[in-house]
Write an enzyme that holds these catalytic residues in place. Sequence first.
Site, PDB file in Angstrom:
ATOM      1  N   SER A  84      40.793 -29.652 -15.225  1.00  0.00           N
ATOM      2  CA  SER A  84      41.994 -30.412 -15.571  1.00  0.00           C
ATOM      3  C   SER A  84      41.775 -31.440 -16.670  1.00  0.00           C
ATOM      4  O   SER A  84      42.729 -31.813 -17.338  1.00  0.00           O
ATOM      5  CB  SER A  84      42.579 -31.072 -14.330  1.00  0.00           C
ATOM      6  OG  SER A  84      41.588 -31.731 -13.587  1.00  0.00           O
ATOM      7  N   HIS A  93      45.965 -25.286 -13.432  1.00  0.00           N
ATOM      8  CA  HIS A  93      46.240 -25.343 -14.872  1.00  0.00           C
ATOM      9  C   HIS A  93      46.105 -23.980 -15.537  1.00  0.00           C
ATOM     10  O   HIS A  93      46.121 -23.878 -16.760  1.00  0.00           O
ATOM     11  CB  HIS A  93      45.294 -26.337 -15.558  1.00  0.00           C
ATOM     12  CG  HIS A  93      45.488 -27.737 -15.094  1.00  0.00           C
ATOM     13  ND1 HIS A  93      46.491 -28.552 -15.562  1.00  0.00           N
ATOM     14  CD2 HIS A  93      44.822 -28.459 -14.173  1.00  0.00           C
ATOM     15  CE1 HIS A  93      46.425 -29.721 -14.961  1.00  0.00           C
ATOM     16  NE2 HIS A  93      45.419 -29.685 -14.112  1.00  0.00           N
ATOM     17  N   LYS A 136      52.967 -27.597 -12.250  1.00  0.00           N
ATOM     18  CA  LYS A 136      52.506 -27.743 -13.626  1.00  0.00           C
ATOM     19  C   LYS A 136      53.303 -26.811 -14.541  1.00  0.00           C
ATOM     20  O   LYS A 136      54.450 -27.096 -14.807  1.00  0.00           O
ATOM     21  CB  LYS A 136      51.003 -27.577 -13.668  1.00  0.00           C
ATOM     22  CG  LYS A 136      50.452 -28.859 -13.040  1.00  0.00           C
ATOM     23  CD  LYS A 136      49.043 -28.998 -12.775  1.00  0.00           C
ATOM     24  CE  LYS A 136      48.853 -30.387 -12.156  1.00  0.00           C
ATOM     25  NZ  LYS A 136      47.662 -30.508 -11.363  1.00  0.00           N
TER      26      LYS A 136
HETATM   27  C1  PLP Z   1      47.239 -31.279 -10.311  1.00  0.00           C
HETATM   28  C2  PLP Z   1      46.177 -30.566  -9.600  1.00  0.00           C
HETATM   29  C3  PLP Z   1      46.224 -30.418  -8.207  1.00  0.00           C
HETATM   30  C4  PLP Z   1      47.268 -31.095  -7.376  1.00  0.00           C
HETATM   31  O1  PLP Z   1      48.503 -30.488  -7.505  1.00  0.00           O
HETATM   32  P1  PLP Z   1      49.829 -31.302  -7.215  1.00  0.00           P
HETATM   33  O2  PLP Z   1      50.859 -30.263  -7.078  1.00  0.00           O
HETATM   34  O3  PLP Z   1      50.045 -32.209  -8.370  1.00  0.00           O
HETATM   35  O4  PLP Z   1      49.602 -32.065  -5.948  1.00  0.00           O
HETATM   36  C5  PLP Z   1      45.253 -29.649  -7.616  1.00  0.00           C
HETATM   37  N1  PLP Z   1      44.264 -29.095  -8.341  1.00  0.00           N
HETATM   38  C6  PLP Z   1      44.165 -29.247  -9.670  1.00  0.00           C
HETATM   39  C7  PLP Z   1      43.049 -28.604 -10.416  1.00  0.00           C
HETATM   40  C8  PLP Z   1      45.121 -29.997 -10.336  1.00  0.00           C
HETATM   41  O5  PLP Z   1      45.020 -30.183 -11.643  1.00  0.00           O
END
Ligand code: PLP
Length: 407
Positions: free
Chosen positions: A199, A227, A258
């Site tokens: 991320s 991602h 995302k």
């Molecule tokens: C953003 C993210 C999460 C968490 O997801 P949310 O839906 O924002 O709670 C989990 N794993 C990774 C790698 C992320 O980037």
Amino acid sequence: MYKLYRKTGCAYRKVIKLDNKDKFYFMQETLDYMRENHLYRSTREFSSAQSKYVTLNGKRLLMFASNSYLDLCNNKEIKDFVKDNIDAYGIGSGGSRLTTGSSLLTEQLENTIAEFKNTESAIIFNTGYMANVGTISAVCNKEWVIFSDELNHASIIDGCRLSKAKIIVYKHNDMIDLESKILENPCKKGLIVSDGVFSMDGDIVNLPELIRLADKYNLLSMIDDAHATGVIGKSGRGTSEYYNMSKGADITLGTLSKALGSEGGYVCGSKILTEYLKNKSRAYIFSTAMSPATVAASIKAIDIISKNPNYTLQLQDNVKFFCNALKSNGINAYSETAIIPIIIGDEQKALDISNALFKEGIYISAIRYPTVAKGSARLRAALMSSHTKEELQFAADKISEIIRKAQ
Ligand SMILES: *Cc1c(COP(=O)(O)O)cnc(C)c1O
């Protein structure tokens, strides 16, 4: 005076007991420390939807910081579908999934995800964070060993901790280090877990090798495609599609929050896995199910990108263009994902550059400790499929100019 107490936990507690007014001093002390070290954080309140252009404090900004890589947070088709489903299903779900929180919509979303990710089954959680915490802590216990990449997302780390398993951290995406750590830590039950796309660095896990090692040593494999979904692979199906593999990890996790522009997390894999999580995952069982509006939004988002791979392809094209534009300006940048890190180093300098770009009408986050290691502060450019070449060039030029001035 506080610093003195801080070294001796007991003395500190004694002070708190002596005087009730001191109860919050440890919080004030921490906040002061954070302010002094440029680590203090606060929220910024937008007055517009999250899209390519946003409004903040009355200022219109070109967005380069959102995880909404396909710019679906304010998509009209999705909004119309959500409105219809609010009329049909109302606002709240009224309970957890195993009580009143399941509906034809949740069933449809789980089927849609399984189909999109090409797995037998899928299960949704309220957030990606909860999906990680709820899955790892349900699958592993203190008899397990978990092999975890050093740059894994905080929600993976928290899931590992909650499981009480023995946690072995291996060097970032280093499969040789992973194998030697597996050999050093023989176990009856083990899990290898990694982000699919990291991320903060935007690089991609070595999935073929990770799965080969998992199978060789009879360990479960788990990939977090938060991602990657909607971003990599020729139709945005994530890490396994990127590598042209017919089968991904044993457990694939992702977020709906995302590229898909909605909210929630999911886990997909075998039917046994999802049945197990339904019965054993506390994050799934003990939390009110997400609202029908959110579920509907995810259904429509996956429908849109399944039918139209151009969203993903345009994003991938933008990434190439933007990296090249930065490079020709003398800024080192490479990525195959929507996340393009531009390493600055110093925390305050990264913040100053981000603020200067803000004045120029570009919103780009400075990412600092503790999200990334101390001294590796960076700008994290996040691209959208809807950015035009002109907008990308404009941003690349401004970023380069301001970094040069800050040297
Ligand atoms: C953003 C993210 C999460 C968490 O997801 P949310 O839906 O924002 O709670 C989990 N794993 C990774 C790698 C992320 O980037």
